[in-house]
Design an enzyme around this catalytic site. Structure first.
Site, short mmCIF file in Angstrom:
data_model
loop_
_atom_site.label_atom_id
_atom_site.label_comp_id
_atom_site.label_asym_id
_atom_site.label_seq_id
_atom_site.Cartn_x
_atom_site.Cartn_y
_atom_site.Cartn_z
N ARG A 58 0.84 -1.21 0.00
CA ARG A 58 0.00 0.00 0.00
C ARG A 58 0.86 1.25 0.00
NH1 ARG A 58 -1.70 2.86 4.31
NH2 ARG A 58 -1.43 1.11 5.74
N TYR A 111 -15.17 15.28 -17.03
CA TYR A 111 -15.69 13.92 -16.88
C TYR A 111 -16.75 13.88 -15.78
CZ TYR A 111 -15.49 8.87 -15.90
OH TYR A 111 -15.79 7.54 -15.69
N ASP A 183 -6.19 17.46 -16.12
CA ASP A 183 -6.49 16.08 -16.51
C ASP A 183 -6.06 15.94 -17.96
OD1 ASP A 183 -7.63 13.69 -17.42
OD2 ASP A 183 -9.34 13.85 -16.06
N LYS A 208 -7.06 4.53 -20.07
CA LYS A 208 -7.28 4.98 -21.43
C LYS A 208 -5.99 4.84 -22.27
CE LYS A 208 -11.32 6.27 -19.69
NZ LYS A 208 -11.22 6.18 -18.23
#
Length: 393
Positions: A58, A111, A183, A208
């Site tokens: 983590r 988005y 972004d 993407k």
């Protein structure tokens, strides 16, 4: 190998890879939850930060670290932090940089879930937000408030394909004492480098273009400075939205061919867009490579290519969109984008369905808007598929 001064494609293939005892050509998958210390002192040193090394996946993992170093070099940033999803990256940025009473300005056609998270959830903790068309810099200036701490821009935006002048937005944010986050998912670091243009942080849904094969989800945030990198990393560690080592391996594998895939898909999109623009059933097309796009000249200045994302409006509105999407055969009817395959979707009922209709329409996301992610298939087959589907109208 020190790849910091190498070319983009060399970085894609080699950046982040470190020699191991077995001479692995690629970074192996370190599929482990925890890492053993040689002794108690080493464990104490690692927790204190006085000795490099891994503790717990983590917190950090060699497979993920290789990906983070690669993307940081591609974006010319200080460091990168990989997350379990694109929205994990958005959540980490919001939580790391915004507190109760703070204000954020963002692109109105951002988005859908990025806006939904802010308006429906961050607002519960006293964070305010304003959404404007940031391609108009005056809108951005007017939206700035005394408590604005973050300007969050998506350029090109999803799915309106609006383009914001990143360098100018950075100046506006800096004058207000705010940070600029971009972004960069639609462009990828192959076509645009926001940090070089003045942004403080750059974010990607690596699901993407960066991964490009529609087989994993993930996100990443690249920081310009060490201080910001540490701030993002600390939030990620506490939030627990870290990327899994196998995810990291898959993204690294896909990333190596980013330039080849982006260039091939753009070659197709440059021909699909004008073909759509001339089609009698199409009202308009938004592709930044078309001279008709309102920010075409800006795109040429701040990007090295136009990419493969196209939005277009059908004359028959919502019903026409349904007919077209129900009759494509080659193109997949699916959300997501940036993969090797051509995908088609209807933002109003899918990715941006959570937005209030009046906000959606104001952002240019009309009922008849269709989003097309052009893939790397043969151009003739893509056009034939679109032609037969549009022929049903």
């Amino acid at each position: 190998m020190d790849t910091r001064n190498k070319g983009f494609n060399t970085k894609l293939v080699h950046a982040g890879i470190r020699e191991d005892a077995h001479g692995s050509v690629v970074t192996p998958i370190y599929q482990t939850s925890t890492f053993a210390f040689k002794n108690a002192q080493q464990g104490a040193n690692r927790f204190a930060g006085t000795e490099d090394g891994y503790i717990y996946t983590r917190i950090g993992n060699p497979t993920t670290a290789a990906l983070e170093e690669n993307v940081a070099q591609l974006e010319n940033g200080f460091g990168a932090t990989a997350m379990a999803s694109g929205m994990g990256a958005v959540s980490t940025v919001y939580l790391a940089l915004l507190s109760a009473g703070d204000h954020m300005v963002s692109t109105d056609s951002v988005y859908g879930p990025s806006r939904g998270l802010m308006e429906k959830h961050m607002s519960r903790f006293g964070v305010e937000s304003t959404y404007v068309d940031t391609s108009n810099l005056e809108n951005l200036r007017q939206a700035i408030q005394p408590n604005t701490k973050l300007v969050y821009v998506e350029s090109p935006s999803n799915p309106a394909m609006s383009v914001t002048d990143i360098a100018a937005a950075a100046e506006i944010a800096r004058a207000a004492g705010a940070l600029l986050v971009v972004d960069n998912t639609f462009a990828s670091p192959h076509l645009q480098k926001p940090l070089d243009l003045g942004a403080d942080l750059v974010l990607h849904s690596v699901t993407k273009f960066i991964n490009g094969h529609a087989d994993i989800v993930g996100g990443i945030v690249v920081a310009k400075t060490e201080a910001l990198h540490k701030q993002i990393r600390a939030m990620l560690v506490n939030l627990g939205a870290n990327m899994d080592p196998h995810q990291s391996y898959m993204v690294s594998r896909g990333l190596k061919t980013l330039a080849l895939r982006v260039e091939r898909a753009e070659e197709n999109a440059r021909k699909v867009a004008p073909w759509l623009e001339k089609h009698p059933q199409v009202a308009w097309v938004r592709y930044i490579g078309l001279p008709s796009h309102p920010q075409h000249d800006l795109s040429k200045r701040q990007m090295t290519g136009f990419g493969s994302m196209i939005s277009f409006e059908l004359k028959g509105g919502l019903e026409a969109g349904r007919i077209v999407m129900d009759n494509v055969h080659l193109a997949g009817l699916a959300v997501s984008l940036g993969g090797v395959e051509t995908l088609i979707s209807h933002p109003a009922s899918m990715t941006h369905a959570s937005m209030a209709r009046e906000n959606r329409i104001a952002a240019g996301i009309t009922d008849g808007l269709v989003r097309l992610s052009v893939g790397i298939e043969d151009l003739e087959d893509i056009l034939a598929d679109l032609d037969q589907a549009l022929g049903r109208l």
